[in-house]
Design a protein around this motif. Sequence first.
Motif, PDB file in Angstrom:
ATOM      1  N   GLY A   1       0.856  -1.496  -0.351  1.00 55.75           N
ATOM      2  CA  GLY A   1      -0.514  -0.169  -0.258  1.00 55.75           C
ATOM      3  C   GLY A   1       0.736   1.136   0.025  1.00 55.75           C
ATOM      4  O   GLY A   1       1.756   1.654   1.013  1.00 55.75           O
ATOM      5  N   VAL A   2       0.728   2.110  -1.222  1.00 55.89           N
ATOM      6  CA  VAL A   2       1.850   3.151  -1.455  1.00 55.89           C
ATOM      7  C   VAL A   2       0.700   4.204  -1.403  1.00 55.89           C
ATOM      8  O   VAL A   2       0.166   4.521  -2.696  1.00 55.89           O
ATOM      9  CB  VAL A   2       2.777   3.093  -2.149  1.00 55.89           C
ATOM     10  CG1 VAL A   2       3.341   4.118  -2.847  1.00 55.89           C
ATOM     11  CG2 VAL A   2       3.942   1.990  -2.562  1.00 55.89           C
ATOM     12  N   GLU A   3       1.134   5.090  -0.086  1.00 59.83           N
ATOM     13  CA  GLU A   3       0.465   6.453  -0.677  1.00 59.83           C
ATOM     14  C   GLU A   3      -1.450   6.025  -0.902  1.00 59.83           C
ATOM     15  O   GLU A   3      -1.784   6.317  -1.289  1.00 59.83           O
ATOM     16  CB  GLU A   3       0.612   7.342  -1.562  1.00 59.83           C
ATOM     17  CG  GLU A   3       2.248   8.177  -0.945  1.00 59.83           C
ATOM     18  CD  GLU A   3       3.029   8.849  -2.072  1.00 59.83           C
ATOM     19  OE1 GLU A   3       2.573   8.959  -3.261  1.00 59.83           O
ATOM     20  OE2 GLU A   3       4.280   9.342  -1.780  1.00 59.83           O
ATOM     21  N   GLY A   4      -1.454   5.785  -0.203  1.00 63.02           N
ATOM     22  CA  GLY A   4      -3.025   5.274  -0.032  1.00 63.02           C
ATOM     23  C   GLY A   4      -3.864   4.575  -1.452  1.00 63.02           C
ATOM     24  O   GLY A   4      -4.514   4.568  -1.647  1.00 63.02           O
ATOM     25  N   ALA A   5      -2.819   4.075  -2.207  1.00 65.28           N
ATOM     26  CA  ALA A   5      -2.803   2.860  -2.960  1.00 65.28           C
ATOM     27  C   ALA A   5      -2.568   1.866  -3.199  1.00 65.28           C
ATOM     28  O   ALA A   5      -1.462   1.405  -2.673  1.00 65.28           O
ATOM     29  CB  ALA A   5      -2.663   4.196  -4.095  1.00 65.28           C
ATOM     30  N   ASN A   6      -3.482   0.746  -3.588  1.00 71.87           N
ATOM     31  CA  ASN A   6      -2.597  -0.674  -3.475  1.00 71.87           C
ATOM     32  C   ASN A   6      -1.980  -0.646  -5.122  1.00 71.87           C
ATOM     33  O   ASN A   6      -1.809  -0.272  -6.577  1.00 71.87           O
ATOM     34  CB  ASN A   6      -3.751  -1.619  -3.853  1.00 71.87           C
ATOM     35  CG  ASN A   6      -5.192  -1.811  -2.701  1.00 71.87           C
ATOM     36  OD1 ASN A   6      -5.138  -1.777  -1.858  1.00 71.87           O
ATOM     37  ND2 ASN A   6      -6.419  -1.955  -3.575  1.00 71.87           N
ATOM     38  N   THR A   7      -0.512  -1.770  -4.875  1.00 69.28           N
ATOM     39  CA  THR A   7       0.202  -0.858  -5.711  1.00 69.28           C
ATOM     40  C   THR A   7       1.032  -2.962  -5.445  1.00 69.28           C
ATOM     41  O   THR A   7       1.593  -3.206  -5.011  1.00 69.28           O
ATOM     42  CB  THR A   7       1.623  -0.658  -5.187  1.00 69.28           C
ATOM     43  OG1 THR A   7       0.985   1.198  -4.492  1.00 69.28           O
ATOM     44  CG2 THR A   7       2.474   0.400  -6.471  1.00 69.28           C
ATOM     45  N   LEU A   8       1.217  -3.005  -6.887  1.00 69.01           N
ATOM     46  CA  LEU A   8       1.900  -4.300  -7.199  1.00 69.01           C
ATOM     47  C   LEU A   8       2.976  -3.300  -8.624  1.00 69.01           C
ATOM     48  O   LEU A   8       3.285  -2.920  -9.010  1.00 69.01           O
ATOM     49  CB  LEU A   8       1.235  -4.971  -8.547  1.00 69.01           C
ATOM     50  CG  LEU A   8       1.958  -6.039  -9.026  1.00 69.01           C
ATOM     51  CD1 LEU A   8       2.499  -7.433  -7.828  1.00 69.01           C
ATOM     52  CD2 LEU A   8       1.364  -6.238 -10.185  1.00 69.01           C
TER      53      LEU A   8
END
Length: 445
Positions: free
Chosen positions: A94-101
Amino acid sequence: MSIDRICFSHWLLTALLVAPVVADDVQLTATTATASVDEVATWPQWRGPSQQGIAPNGDLPSKWSEETASKIQIPGNGGSTPVVAGDRAYLTSGVEGANTLMAIDLNEKKIAWQVTLGDDRGNKHRKGSGSNPSPVTDGRFVVAYFRSGDLACVNADGKKVWSVNLQEKYGEDTLWWDLGSSPLLVNSMVVVPVMQTGPSYLVALDLATGELKWKADRNTGAPEEAAQSYSTPLAVNVGGREMIAVMGADTLTLNDTATGEEIARMGGFNPDAEKYFRSIASPVAEGNLIVCPYSRGATLTAVDMEKLAAGAGRDAIVWHRDDIGSDVPTPAMRDGIVYLISDSKNNKGTVSALAGQTGKTLWEVSLPRSRVSYSSSPLIAGDQLMVTGEDAVTAVVGPIGAEANAQVVSVNEVADSDQYTVASPTPADGRLLLRTKSFLYVIGE
């Protein structure tokens, strides 16, 4: 250009043309590289290709330190175990409020690309995050699943191919804690379990297109939190028939892989209807035998799946123990031997080897005393077993086997400033990957 590469390029173009969603939010942090058909997904999903926690190449480092390991800083917060295809590792955060792959280049030791796949949601528990489930990959596609319900597929360049939000489609999540179930990759499908208070189900989607293949209800009547499960399904072969085994919500179920039809179920794992027997550790299987941790690590039950599929009910139980178990770490299994690390207060830090057919303890090894618990699952690597604590300290035990004189071979530390880790050690073509809260360590070259 070879014929294989031409065919792959045509195949990938076709997949992108039929994809229901096309990405417009790919964020690049380094130059991307197109995957080739020569790349092999050596660790395609959580617990590996056999789902037994066995490194395909057993020749892994057995001793390391901060000075001998390389590390890549991982932004955000997540606990997913990496998966590996070729020289790429894939993990979520979780990067700055976003789901991140993100894709990690294991040769260059840097993030090759990262892509946003929805809004982050989670952090209800200190061990959790919105990005605890591991991705799956076949080397061409990578699929990631998040606590928000977002399930999305990208290609090897990080371009989004399709996405769906399971909660928007099938109902809101009612888990008390952060999601832990990882998707299952089987027969070019992605299978996701949703086991919670309220409607529960398994759903299978086509890996390349996101098309719904089947959806099967999985309601068990388990009380309150016991209805909630964070375990991962297993692909098994029972009497020549491909099935999906799922343990959770007081029940073991077998579903037909092709259709989703439920073949058999066995309850009774919670005879006193305890309200808080949520399930975290997944089962492990070899042949017809499946070994199921339950009761918050207080019990371990082995079941003959062929007998269960034939209608034997609880007569399919091969053995049951109420003096040993594992609450969070999933056992490993090879050659008829079950290896587990106990995380209970009374027996924390004990590695046990059990005979799969009888449940008899073959040997036990006590790891060095520690205040921390164990959330990572053990890894079998050659004649050794690797066990990582929540402080990112990994003990190597060996030699392993039925009659081995097992002992602690080494204790390995890394100097992550925030050493909290729940991810399991991962093999990557002779290297070992260890994901802590802040870094991905690459051990051995």
